[in-house]
Enzyme design. Structure first.
Site, short mmCIF file in Angstrom:
data_model
loop_
_atom_site.label_atom_id
_atom_site.label_comp_id
_atom_site.label_asym_id
_atom_site.label_seq_id
_atom_site.Cartn_x
_atom_site.Cartn_y
_atom_site.Cartn_z
N GLU A 121 0.81 -1.47 0.06
CA GLU A 121 -0.01 -0.12 -0.01
C GLU A 121 0.76 1.46 -0.07
O GLU A 121 0.33 2.15 -0.83
CB GLU A 121 -1.07 -0.02 1.13
CG GLU A 121 -2.09 -0.85 0.85
CD GLU A 121 -1.80 -2.59 1.20
OE1 GLU A 121 -0.60 -2.54 1.73
OE2 GLU A 121 -2.59 -3.22 0.88
N HIS A 179 -12.27 -6.46 7.56
CA HIS A 179 -13.14 -6.16 6.22
C HIS A 179 -14.32 -5.33 6.46
O HIS A 179 -15.16 -4.99 5.83
CB HIS A 179 -13.57 -7.33 5.34
CG HIS A 179 -12.28 -8.11 4.87
ND1 HIS A 179 -11.62 -9.29 5.81
CD2 HIS A 179 -11.58 -8.16 3.87
CE1 HIS A 179 -10.80 -9.50 4.89
NE2 HIS A 179 -10.60 -9.01 3.75
#
Ligand SMILES: Cc1ncc(C[n+]2csc(CCOP(=O)(O)OP(=O)(O)O)c2C)c(N)n1
Ligand SMILES: [Mg+2]
Length: 724
Positions: free
Chosen positions: A454, A524
């Site tokens: 990321e 999530h």
């Protein structure tokens, strides 16, 4: 490699090989001495408490003058670190520029008194503003090199364009430009260093990595940071690189190596890696005393390798300068430094009124109402999901603006293009399919996969956006934003302010956020938007429906600021909030809330996936108790529409702030505090918050339902507050 001093004979030979004539050799010495004396002057000023910080480039001068001479000032690009004073001087920065920064003067060209000394930055010399964070800059260098290559392949993209960020981003590029970046040997432990090598190697980018190995990272010796003690041996298997390890106290040998490295990069063969062994005679910084952790014997051995003394001896021995000429040169430099210090000490300080300048773009206001457009009537009247209309917006904008590139994890249709060409596969286009078809329509230069890293995604976007590209990158899950947090908070968001408006990186980061997934669990389901609204310099957008997502994403892309665009996963394909395609120019200004439901008894301030839940709760409250609830969807969280909140609270006198994130320290805390502060007189009841429990989100749906705020929770809060 010889870690000891190179002998005279070898130096003479190297000199002949490198083609450095006497004049250039003298110039090398002058620049090295200028750099050292500037450090000495800063140290004096620090002792006199006229400056507030000092970190020196001492011991690194030979390597850096050589690098600066091998590269082209104002043509190549530079992402150096704080030891690179001699490089900056070689490229054309002045001592006065440097001392203006040291005293914190308004005229400091790098930062206007906002950054510590030795944080270089100069638009004319293509030296890009840097932060104090170790190793973040190497990813910017990679992004910058990608941008240079992109503009060379797509020169039409460099054209100016009115009406969006391009109006303020002039692009220059050269097909054979090189991007220099440097870091200390200790900083090679950062993941970002390896992430940068990965992409530079894979894409054969013309990035020149320079590791300045002085053997220490503050007090930590090299073998603690680098297994085996030598970074060159660890990186040696990266494909496409030119590698060299050099005595960085020897400018002639260093120059020879840099010439080869630069030639490799310019020829498009790939990146280069130069590992220079240097010294650190002045401790880590003024605040550090290395005698606490380095014995005398080690310090003495280092001083025997002092590049300045070695170069002076070389000039004398070769008969290039005699003692008197050296004396004269040094006196001239001393005088130059003295005069520069005098001028810098007289320079005015920045005005406190200037503090907010350049947090955001001064040129392009994304909140102006003129941006608001009406949805166009198109032949396609079908109701579309949020996912559809985000995808449609990206396609429209990519057609309109060739500077837009899209990358991230799994965002490509298929990295192995031949599978797509053969029609063997349909393509993926994102784990939520938001980028589906972008690669197929715009090609692999404009829509491609990143490595699974990321920081790599956001760090490269910073370097690309500095050069004028518009990266619209995707972070696959908000839960995995954290590796990129450093790049977002310390780099992307601060670039404009810290450089006093001379550099900016207006990238868009799309992130899939939120829970209510029935089984999303801890990793999530996360929210956490308040961490980002707590970051100056970045705009934060959080749409609740398809039409808003389309209009706000377009504003984000055309905007001149970095934007964090939060897309709620649960809303991607929800029946709620579908809308027909509004045409390719539909925009919504930032900071304008939308009243989703009118009411007179109570206000709910909310956003994202809580909007439909609040609507359900309001309907029930109306059915059961006749309570008329007004619902304000903020749509953008930074900036946010205070006027809309205030108008509604003044009307209803009762307010709930409802949000999906954990209750404590969440986004609602600020809104509630401001309402209590500024609207106290208008309230008939305390300000209430409805939010998630202060815990993680559990996998088991029975638990998830309790943890996250549900319509029933909101309904209960409405009923209670209305009765207060
Ligand atoms: C991300 C980050 N962590 C820690 C620091 C504090 N810090 C500043 S310089 C430094 C040591 C750097 O050593 P090295 O990379 O060898 O460079 P040198 O100073 O020796 O040239 C540290 C730990 C920082 N600036 N950034
Ligand atoms: Mg070091």
């Amino acid at each position: 490699m010889a870690k000891t001093a190179v002998r005279d004979a070898e130096q003479s030979k190297a000199s002949a090989v490198s083609g450095l004539d006497s004049e250039r050799l003298v110039e090398i010495y002058r620049l090295m001495y200028l750099s050292r004396r500037t450090d000495d002057r800063e140290i004096l000023l620090k002792r006199q408490q006229k400056i507030f910080f000092q970190i020196s480039g001492a011991g690194h001068e030979a390597l850096l003058v050589a690098a600066g001479m091998a590269l082209k000032s104002g043509y190549d690009w530079f992402f150096p670190y704080y030891r690179d004073r001699a490089l900056a001087l070689t490229l054309g920065s002045t001592v006065e520029d440097m001392l203006l920064q040291a005293v914190g003067a308004a005229a400091d060209p790098s930062s206007g008194g906002r950054q510590m000394p030795s944080h270089w930055g100069n638009t004319k010399l293509n030296i890009v503003s840097q932060s104090s964070a170790t190793a973040t800059q190497v990813l910017h260098a990679v992004g910058c090199a990608e941008a240079g290559r992109y503009f060379s392949r797509h020169p039409e993209a460099a054209e100016k364009h009115d009406g969006d960020y391009r109006q303020f981003k002039d692009v220059t590029f050269h097909g054979d430009e090189v991007v220099y970046t440097s870091l200390g040997e200790g900083s090679t432990s950062q993941g970002e260093f390896w992430e940068a090598l990965n992409t530079a190697s894979n894409l054969k980018l013309p990035v020149l990595f320079v590791v300045e190995d002085n053997g220490y990272a503050i007090s930590v010796p090299v073998e603690v940071n680098t297994p085996g003690g030598n970074i060159s041996t660890l990186v040696a298997n990266f494909p496409n690189f030119y590698f060299a390890e050099v005595d960085g106290t020897d400018p002639i040998e260093s120059y020879r190596v840099f010439e080869e490295a630069v030639a490799h990069c310019r020829a498009g063969k790939g990146p280069a890696f130069v590992h220079g062994h240097v010294t650190r005679p002045y401790s880590h910084s003024f605040s550090d005393d290395d005698r606490a952790y380095r014995p005398k014997s080690e310090l003495e051995a280092d001083s025997m390798r002092d590049p300045l003394q070695k170069m002076q001896m070389f000039l004398l021995r070769e008969g290039i300068l005699d003692a008197e000429a050296i004396n004269r040169l040094e006196q001239q430099v001393d005088e130059e430094v003295r005069q520069a210090a005098e001028r810098a000490l007289r320079a005015p300080f920045p005005e406190p009124a200037s503090i907010p300048l350049h947090v955001y773009s001064e040129d392009y206001d994304p909140t102006r109402t003129a941006l608001q457009t009406k949805p166009a009537q198109t032949p396609d009247a079908q109701e579309r999901t949020m996912a559809d209309l985000i995808n449609a917006c990206m396609k429209d904008e990519m057609r309109r603006d060739p500077r837009i590139i899209v990358f991230g994890e799994d965002v490509a249709d298929c990295s192995r293009e031949e599978y797509l060409r053969d029609g063997q596969v349909k393509g993926k286009g994102g784990v939520f399919k938001l980028t589906a078809g972008l690669q197929a329509e715009f090609g692999s230069d404009r829509a491609f996969n990143s490595p699974l890293a990321e920081a790599n995604i956001v760090g490269r976007a910073v370097g690309q956006a500095v050069r004028g590209l518009k990266p619209v990158v995707e972070i696959q899950f908000f839960d995995y934003f954290w590796p990129a947090m450093h790049q977002m908070r310390n780099e992307l968001a601060s670039m404009r302010w810290r450089s006093n408006g001379t550099f900016s990186s207006p990238a868009v980061i799309r992130v899939a956020i939120g829970g209510y997934l029935t089984g999303g669990s801890i990793y999530h389901s996360q929210s956490g938007e308040s961490i980002f609204t707590h970051t100056p310099g970045v705009r934060v957008v959080f749409p609740s429906n398809a039409l808003d997502a389309n209009g706000l994403l377009r504003t984000a892309i055309r905007c001149d600021d970095p934007v964090l665009f939060l897309e709620h996963k649960r809303l991607y394909r929800e029946t709620f909030g579908r809308a027909p395609y509004p045409g390719p120019d539909y925009m919504i200004p930032f900071g304008k809330a939308k009243t989703m439901r009118e009411g007179t008894d109570l206000t709910i301030v909310t956003y994202g996936a809580v909007v439909p839940r609040a609507l359900q709760a309001a309907q029930k409250a109306q059915r059961e108790h006749g309570i008329e609830t007004e619902i304000i969807d903020l749509r953008t969280l930074s900036p946010y529409d205070w006027e809309a909140i205030a108008t509604s609270v003044k009307k209803t006198s009762r307010v709930i702030v409802a949000y999906e994130d954990m209750l404590s320290w969440g986004y609602g805390a600020e809104i509630a505090a401001r309402i209590a502060d500024e609207l106290f007189e208008d309230l008939d009841a305390p300000v209430k918050r409805v939010a998630a429990m202060d815990t993680f989100v559990a996998y088991q749906p029975v638990l998830e339902d309790v943890i996250l705020p549900q319509p029933e929770h909101i309904y209960q809060a409405i009923a209670k507050l209305a009765a207060y």
